[in-house]
Motif scaffolding. Structure first.
Motif, PDB file in Angstrom:
ATOM      1  N   SER A 103      26.783 -25.086  68.404  1.00  6.98           N
ATOM      2  CA  SER A 103      25.852 -26.225  68.474  1.00  6.98           C
ATOM      3  C   SER A 103      24.456 -25.667  68.704  1.00  6.98           C
ATOM      4  N   PRO A 104      23.914 -24.958  67.729  1.00  3.77           N
ATOM      5  CA  PRO A 104      22.665 -24.204  67.903  1.00  3.77           C
ATOM      6  C   PRO A 104      21.442 -25.060  68.190  1.00  3.77           C
ATOM      7  N   CYS A 105      21.481 -26.362  67.857  1.00  2.00           N
ATOM      8  CA  CYS A 105      20.318 -27.227  68.064  1.00  2.00           C
ATOM      9  C   CYS A 105      20.423 -28.076  69.324  1.00  2.00           C
ATOM     10  N   LEU A 106      21.503 -27.909  70.100  1.00  2.00           N
ATOM     11  CA  LEU A 106      21.679 -28.727  71.293  1.00  2.00           C
ATOM     12  C   LEU A 106      20.613 -28.388  72.332  1.00  2.00           C
ATOM     13  N   ARG A 107      19.784 -29.370  72.677  1.00  2.00           N
ATOM     14  CA  ARG A 107      18.683 -29.167  73.615  1.00  2.00           C
ATOM     15  C   ARG A 107      18.821 -30.007  74.883  1.00  2.00           C
ATOM     16  N   TYR A 108      19.510 -31.129  74.792  1.00  2.00           N
ATOM     17  CA  TYR A 108      19.561 -32.065  75.918  1.00  2.00           C
ATOM     18  C   TYR A 108      21.021 -32.353  76.288  1.00  2.00           C
ATOM     19  N   LEU A 109      21.374 -32.098  77.545  1.00  4.78           N
ATOM     20  CA  LEU A 109      22.736 -32.325  78.027  1.00  4.78           C
ATOM     21  C   LEU A 109      22.684 -33.135  79.310  1.00  4.78           C
ATOM     22  N   THR A 110      23.410 -34.254  79.327  1.00  2.00           N
ATOM     23  CA  THR A 110      23.525 -35.105  80.513  1.00  2.00           C
ATOM     24  C   THR A 110      24.999 -35.265  80.864  1.00  2.00           C
ATOM     25  N   LEU A 111      25.359 -34.941  82.108  1.00  2.26           N
ATOM     26  CA  LEU A 111      26.721 -35.110  82.610  1.00  2.26           C
ATOM     27  C   LEU A 111      26.635 -35.934  83.883  1.00  2.26           C
ATOM     28  N   ALA A 112      27.277 -37.098  83.879  1.00  2.00           N
ATOM     29  CA  ALA A 112      27.113 -38.014  85.002  1.00  2.00           C
ATOM     30  C   ALA A 112      28.386 -38.819  85.208  1.00  2.00           C
ATOM     31  N   PRO A 113      28.561 -39.375  86.416  1.00  2.00           N
ATOM     32  CA  PRO A 113      29.755 -40.184  86.671  1.00  2.00           C
ATOM     33  C   PRO A 113      29.664 -41.539  85.991  1.00  2.00           C
ATOM     34  N   GLY A 123      35.044 -26.563  83.432  1.00  2.00           N
ATOM     35  CA  GLY A 123      35.127 -25.982  82.103  1.00  2.00           C
ATOM     36  C   GLY A 123      33.791 -25.770  81.437  1.00  2.00           C
ATOM     37  N   VAL A 124      32.756 -26.512  81.829  1.00  2.00           N
ATOM     38  CA  VAL A 124      31.463 -26.399  81.159  1.00  2.00           C
ATOM     39  C   VAL A 124      30.808 -25.047  81.446  1.00  2.00           C
ATOM     40  N   ASP A 125      31.100 -24.473  82.607  1.00  2.00           N
ATOM     41  CA  ASP A 125      30.482 -23.199  82.964  1.00  2.00           C
ATOM     42  C   ASP A 125      30.914 -22.050  82.055  1.00  2.00           C
ATOM     43  N   THR A 126      31.992 -22.243  81.297  1.00  2.00           N
ATOM     44  CA  THR A 126      32.455 -21.191  80.392  1.00  2.00           C
ATOM     45  C   THR A 126      31.919 -21.372  78.973  1.00  2.00           C
ATOM     46  N   LEU A 131      25.466 -23.821  76.005  1.00  2.00           N
ATOM     47  CA  LEU A 131      24.435 -23.985  77.025  1.00  2.00           C
ATOM     48  C   LEU A 131      23.159 -23.202  76.747  1.00  2.00           C
ATOM     49  N   HIS A 132      23.243 -22.184  75.948  1.00  2.00           N
ATOM     50  CA  HIS A 132      22.166 -21.192  75.836  1.00  2.00           C
ATOM     51  C   HIS A 132      20.824 -21.792  75.436  1.00  2.00           C
ATOM     52  N   ASN A 133      20.808 -22.756  74.530  1.00  2.00           N
ATOM     53  CA  ASN A 133      19.544 -23.282  74.006  1.00  2.00           C
ATOM     54  C   ASN A 133      19.072 -24.563  74.678  1.00  2.00           C
ATOM     55  N   LEU A 134      19.733 -24.974  75.757  1.00  2.00           N
ATOM     56  CA  LEU A 134      19.331 -26.202  76.439  1.00  2.00           C
ATOM     57  C   LEU A 134      17.918 -26.097  76.996  1.00  2.00           C
ATOM     58  N   VAL A 135      17.144 -27.182  76.843  1.00  2.00           N
ATOM     59  CA  VAL A 135      15.843 -27.265  77.494  1.00  2.00           C
ATOM     60  C   VAL A 135      15.858 -28.324  78.600  1.00  2.00           C
ATOM     61  N   SER A 136      16.874 -29.206  78.573  1.00  2.00           N
ATOM     62  CA  SER A 136      16.980 -30.256  79.596  1.00  2.00           C
ATOM     63  C   SER A 136      18.427 -30.412  80.027  1.00  2.00           C
ATOM     64  N   CYS A 158      21.707 -20.890  81.108  1.00  2.00           N
ATOM     65  CA  CYS A 158      20.636 -21.776  80.633  1.00  2.00           C
ATOM     66  C   CYS A 158      19.271 -21.126  80.789  1.00  2.00           C
ATOM     67  N   SER A 159      19.091 -19.975  80.207  1.00  2.00           N
ATOM     68  CA  SER A 159      17.847 -19.219  80.394  1.00  2.00           C
ATOM     69  C   SER A 159      16.632 -19.894  79.779  1.00  2.00           C
ATOM     70  N   ASN A 160      16.827 -20.836  78.854  1.00  2.03           N
ATOM     71  CA  ASN A 160      15.700 -21.514  78.210  1.00  2.03           C
ATOM     72  C   ASN A 160      15.390 -22.878  78.823  1.00  2.03           C
ATOM     73  N   LEU A 161      16.052 -23.193  79.927  1.00  2.00           N
ATOM     74  CA  LEU A 161      15.919 -24.516  80.526  1.00  2.00           C
ATOM     75  C   LEU A 161      14.493 -24.792  80.993  1.00  2.00           C
ATOM     76  N   GLU A 162      13.983 -25.989  80.652  1.00  2.00           N
ATOM     77  CA  GLU A 162      12.634 -26.397  81.053  1.00  2.00           C
ATOM     78  C   GLU A 162      12.657 -27.540  82.065  1.00  2.00           C
ATOM     79  N   SER A 163      13.717 -28.337  82.058  1.00  2.00           N
ATOM     80  CA  SER A 163      13.813 -29.483  82.961  1.00  2.00           C
ATOM     81  C   SER A 163      15.228 -29.587  83.520  1.00  2.00           C
TER      82      SER A 163
END
Length: 231
Positions: A103-113, A123-126, A131-136, A158-163
């Motif tokens: 998923s090379p273009c994935l930039r925004y990830l929200t995980l919530a109850p 499982g997400v930590d693996t 995760l690599h290209n996430l900015v948010s 998440c080395s590219n994370l901005e938010s």
């Protein structure tokens, strides 16, 4: 585009019509409201088991709301080259590789109850490739055993994370041993981070901050719950 937002409330027949009429246009999927009985439930099942896997190559945004894990796993099994945003309200406990690790273009990830559901990072930590290209990254959970150690493992990818926005809430019976220790030898380096909002128990926030490296210029907001821990 007129046909780009896949509808569930109209039933599975219209879901297929939108897929056909949209032709090659990028698609958006949102199953909010599919928890009610009726045609929307059948449409959600059809979307997760057939439409999303078959059309994942042109899916741009996905929002899952309390989607059963069996359906969610089927829906996210194929590569998603255009996916920009993924939101999961509910559980994302998964042993499968999300989007086959592509998923090379994935930039925004929200995980919530979701109401009455705790939400999960299991499982997400693996999923380093996802995760690599996430900015948010927005993470929230409601549970008494804190997954801070998993969140830190997620942030290491998440080395590219901005938010970053983190929020936790508990039942009020939080035990003194509820935060699980994590490997302290390798902090999460977030050199690109511009804004960070942390809201949760003071021990969780302290544990998180001690395991991440932030730039001095980051815009930081911290709101701590200092309720005494149970023993």
């Amino acid at each position: 585009a007129l046909w780009s937002d896949l509808p569930l409330h109209l039933g599975p027949e219209w879901l297929q019509i939108f897929v056909l009429r949209s032709q090659v246009v990028p698609l958006n999927y949102d199953d909010m409201g599919a928890g009610s009985e009726g045609r929307a439930l059948f449409a959600r099942k059809a979307a997760c088991l057939s439409v999303l896997p078959a059309q994942m190559h042109r899916i741009r945004t996905i929002r899952f709301f309390d989607t059963p894990l069996s359906l969610l796993h089927a829906a996210v099994s194929n590569p998603a080259p255009l996916l920009d945003s993924l939101t999961v309200y509910g559980d994302l406990s998964t042993a499968v590789t999300l989007f086959s690790g592509q998923s090379p273009c994935l930039r925004y990830l929200t995980l919530a109850p979701y109401p009455r559901k705790s939400g999960s990072l299991l499982g997400v930590d693996t999923q380093a490739a996802v995760l690599h290209n996430l900015v948010s990254l927005r993470v929230a959970f409601n549970e008494d055993i804190s997954p801070i150690h998993i969140l830190i493992d997620v942030l290491r990818n998440c080395s590219n994370l901005e938010s970053m926005n983190f929020r936790s809430s508990f039942s009020g019976q939080v035990m003194a041993t509820s935060t699980i220790a994590c490997d302290s030898t390798r902090p999460a380096e977030l050199s690109a981070l511009k804004s960070c909002s942390l809201n949760g128990r003071v021990d969780d926030i302290a544990h998180l901050i001690s395991h991440i490296k932030l730039p001095l210029s980051v815009d930081m907001s911290i709101n701590c719950d200092c309720t005494p821990l149970s023993h």
